[in-house]
Design a protein around this motif. Structure first.
Motif, PDB file in Angstrom:
ATOM      1  N   ARG A 162       0.793  -1.237   0.000  1.00  0.00           N
ATOM      2  CA  ARG A 162       0.000   0.000   0.000  1.00  0.00           C
ATOM      3  C   ARG A 162       0.819   1.278   0.000  1.00  0.00           C
ATOM      4  N   LYS A 163       2.044   1.234   0.466  1.00  0.00           N
ATOM      5  CA  LYS A 163       2.884   2.440   0.429  1.00  0.00           C
ATOM      6  C   LYS A 163       3.454   2.667  -0.968  1.00  0.00           C
ATOM      7  N   SER A 164       3.501   1.610  -1.778  1.00  0.00           N
ATOM      8  CA  SER A 164       4.110   1.695  -3.102  1.00  0.00           C
ATOM      9  C   SER A 164       3.101   1.764  -4.237  1.00  0.00           C
ATOM     10  N   ILE A 165       1.913   1.223  -4.021  1.00  0.00           N
ATOM     11  CA  ILE A 165       0.937   1.089  -5.108  1.00  0.00           C
ATOM     12  C   ILE A 165      -0.394   1.674  -4.675  1.00  0.00           C
ATOM     13  N   ARG A 166      -0.981   2.425  -5.564  1.00  0.00           N
ATOM     14  CA  ARG A 166      -2.335   2.893  -5.307  1.00  0.00           C
ATOM     15  C   ARG A 166      -3.195   2.703  -6.542  1.00  0.00           C
ATOM     16  N   VAL A 167      -4.453   2.441  -6.311  1.00  0.00           N
ATOM     17  CA  VAL A 167      -5.430   2.280  -7.392  1.00  0.00           C
ATOM     18  C   VAL A 167      -6.413   3.430  -7.284  1.00  0.00           C
ATOM     19  N   ILE A 168      -6.599   4.112  -8.392  1.00  0.00           N
ATOM     20  CA  ILE A 168      -7.580   5.197  -8.445  1.00  0.00           C
ATOM     21  C   ILE A 168      -8.556   4.816  -9.544  1.00  0.00           C
ATOM     22  N   GLN A 169      -9.816   4.785  -9.211  1.00  0.00           N
ATOM     23  CA  GLN A 169     -10.794   4.275 -10.167  1.00  0.00           C
ATOM     24  C   GLN A 169     -11.965   5.220 -10.361  1.00  0.00           C
ATOM     25  N   GLY A 170     -12.772   4.914 -11.375  1.00  0.00           N
ATOM     26  CA  GLY A 170     -13.991   5.639 -11.635  1.00  0.00           C
ATOM     27  C   GLY A 170     -13.788   7.112 -11.921  1.00  0.00           C
ATOM     28  N   ARG A 171     -14.639   7.919 -11.331  1.00  0.00           N
ATOM     29  CA  ARG A 171     -14.645   9.370 -11.556  1.00  0.00           C
ATOM     30  C   ARG A 171     -13.301  10.014 -11.215  1.00  0.00           C
ATOM     31  N   ALA A 172     -12.690   9.586 -10.106  1.00  0.00           N
ATOM     32  CA  ALA A 172     -11.401  10.166  -9.707  1.00  0.00           C
ATOM     33  C   ALA A 172     -10.337   9.888 -10.770  1.00  0.00           C
ATOM     34  N   ALA A 173     -10.313   8.674 -11.325  1.00  0.00           N
ATOM     35  CA  ALA A 173      -9.343   8.336 -12.374  1.00  0.00           C
ATOM     36  C   ALA A 173      -9.593   9.176 -13.622  1.00  0.00           C
ATOM     37  N   ARG A 174     -10.849   9.351 -13.980  1.00  0.00           N
ATOM     38  CA  ARG A 174     -11.167  10.182 -15.160  1.00  0.00           C
ATOM     39  C   ARG A 174     -10.720  11.625 -14.938  1.00  0.00           C
ATOM     40  N   GLY A 175     -10.834  12.112 -13.718  1.00  0.00           N
ATOM     41  CA  GLY A 175     -10.370  13.464 -13.399  1.00  0.00           C
ATOM     42  C   GLY A 175      -8.864  13.597 -13.593  1.00  0.00           C
ATOM     43  N   TYR A 176      -8.100  12.605 -13.133  1.00  0.00           N
ATOM     44  CA  TYR A 176      -6.639  12.643 -13.331  1.00  0.00           C
ATOM     45  C   TYR A 176      -6.281  12.561 -14.807  1.00  0.00           C
ATOM     46  N   LEU A 177      -7.006  11.738 -15.546  1.00  0.00           N
ATOM     47  CA  LEU A 177      -6.714  11.634 -16.977  1.00  0.00           C
ATOM     48  C   LEU A 177      -6.962  12.956 -17.694  1.00  0.00           C
ATOM     49  N   ARG A 178      -8.021  13.657 -17.307  1.00  0.00           N
ATOM     50  CA  ARG A 178      -8.265  14.987 -17.895  1.00  0.00           C
ATOM     51  C   ARG A 178      -7.133  15.941 -17.536  1.00  0.00           C
ATOM     52  N   GLY A 179      -6.657  15.879 -16.299  1.00  0.00           N
ATOM     53  CA  GLY A 179      -5.541  16.730 -15.887  1.00  0.00           C
ATOM     54  C   GLY A 179      -4.274  16.419 -16.652  1.00  0.00           C
ATOM     55  N   LEU A 180      -3.973  15.134 -16.844  1.00  0.00           N
ATOM     56  CA  LEU A 180      -2.790  14.748 -17.618  1.00  0.00           C
ATOM     57  C   LEU A 180      -2.925  15.192 -19.069  1.00  0.00           C
ATOM     58  N   GLN A 181      -4.132  15.109 -19.594  1.00  0.00           N
ATOM     59  CA  GLN A 181      -4.373  15.558 -20.968  1.00  0.00           C
ATOM     60  C   GLN A 181      -4.116  17.070 -21.076  1.00  0.00           C
ATOM     61  N   GLN A 182      -4.522  17.831 -20.077  1.00  0.00           N
ATOM     62  CA  GLN A 182      -4.277  19.278 -20.091  1.00  0.00           C
ATOM     63  C   GLN A 182      -2.786  19.585 -20.018  1.00  0.00           C
ATOM     64  N   ILE A 183      -2.045  18.860 -19.179  1.00  0.00           N
ATOM     65  CA  ILE A 183      -0.593  19.052 -19.105  1.00  0.00           C
ATOM     66  C   ILE A 183       0.020  18.775 -20.478  1.00  0.00           C
ATOM     67  N   TYR A 184      -0.414  17.689 -21.093  1.00  0.00           N
ATOM     68  CA  TYR A 184       0.121  17.315 -22.410  1.00  0.00           C
ATOM     69  C   TYR A 184      -0.138  18.427 -23.431  1.00  0.00           C
ATOM     70  N   ARG A 185      -1.361  18.891 -23.491  1.00  0.00           N
ATOM     71  CA  ARG A 185      -1.700  19.958 -24.454  1.00  0.00           C
ATOM     72  C   ARG A 185      -0.912  21.233 -24.171  1.00  0.00           C
ATOM     73  N   TYR A 186      -0.835  21.626 -22.911  1.00  0.00           N
ATOM     74  CA  TYR A 186      -0.149  22.855 -22.534  1.00  0.00           C
ATOM     75  C   TYR A 186       1.327  22.797 -22.910  1.00  0.00           C
ATOM     76  N   THR A 187       1.975  21.692 -22.582  1.00  0.00           N
ATOM     77  CA  THR A 187       3.411  21.567 -22.853  1.00  0.00           C
ATOM     78  C   THR A 187       3.676  21.458 -24.349  1.00  0.00           C
ATOM     79  N   ARG A 188       2.866  20.703 -25.061  1.00  0.00           N
ATOM     80  CA  ARG A 188       3.047  20.538 -26.506  1.00  0.00           C
ATOM     81  C   ARG A 188       2.849  21.858 -27.246  1.00  0.00           C
ATOM     82  N   GLN A 189       1.994  22.713 -26.731  1.00  0.00           N
ATOM     83  CA  GLN A 189       1.737  24.018 -27.354  1.00  0.00           C
ATOM     84  C   GLN A 189       3.038  24.808 -27.482  1.00  0.00           C
TER      85      GLN A 189
END
Length: 178
Positions: free
Chosen positions: A138-165
């Motif tokens: 548990r100190k090394s691995i975490r699982v994030i699922q459902g709505r929370a996971a979708r929120g992180y994916l949107r955030g990562l997508q924004q980082i990707y777009r911002y940096t690529r710009q």
């Protein structure tokens, strides 16, 4: 650059503080086999860089992750994004991370003076905390699922777009100078 913390939750997990100044492609493993972890990670792995795993064009799918980054605390964070949508399927994926973490914990040469962490993002799983991570991991691995996971994916997508710009702007400047 984009600065923030990633993958904090309301449990015991501390966030991974990360400043994304660049996006690059690379691999931690030579192929799908965990025994073939690249050597000399310190020679090319940089902080403040979000790495997308190099796949296709002769490369196998990655053994454990789709994205990875290095924190200022020398933690290599593996981010595994899964399209799997049942508890049993995601549990099998988590168990692969557990086996890797056990193996690297007992092998200083393999760990290469880094701390290793895994985050499994399972946006297709409904609910919260339906996949159990074994106590010792548990100190090394975490699982994030459902709505929370979708929120992180949107955030990562924004980082990707911002940096690529900015990379596209720099590419355009080179062409004008030539």
């Amino acid at each position: 650059s984009v600065r923030g913390s990633l993958f904090a939750d309301e449990d015991d997990h501390q966030p991974f503080y990360f400043k994304c100044s660049a996006i690059d492609t690379n691999r931690l493993f030579e192929n799908r086999d965990a025994k073939n972890l690249k050597r000399n990670l310190k020679d090319w792995l940089r902080r403040d860089t979000l790495y997308l795993v190099q796949e296709g064009n002769g490369y196998n799918t990655h053994y454990l992750c789709d994205i990875f980054f290095l924190t200022k605390n020398r933690e290599i964070v593996l981010v595994d994004v899964t399209g799997l949508d049942t508890d049993d399927q995601v549990t099998k994926k988590v168990n692969k991370h557990v086996r890797f973490m056990r193996k690297i914990a007992g092998n200083k040469k393999m760990a290469q003076k880094f701390k290793w962490r895994s985050v499994v993002l399972a946006p297709g799983l409904k609910g919260k905390d339906t996949v159990e991570v074994p106590e010792e991991a548990r100190k090394s691995i975490r699982v994030i699922q459902g709505r929370a996971a979708r929120g992180y994916l949107r955030g990562l997508q924004q980082i990707y777009r911002y940096t690529r710009q900015f990379e596209e702007d720099e590419d355009g400047e080179d062409e004008e100078d030539g």
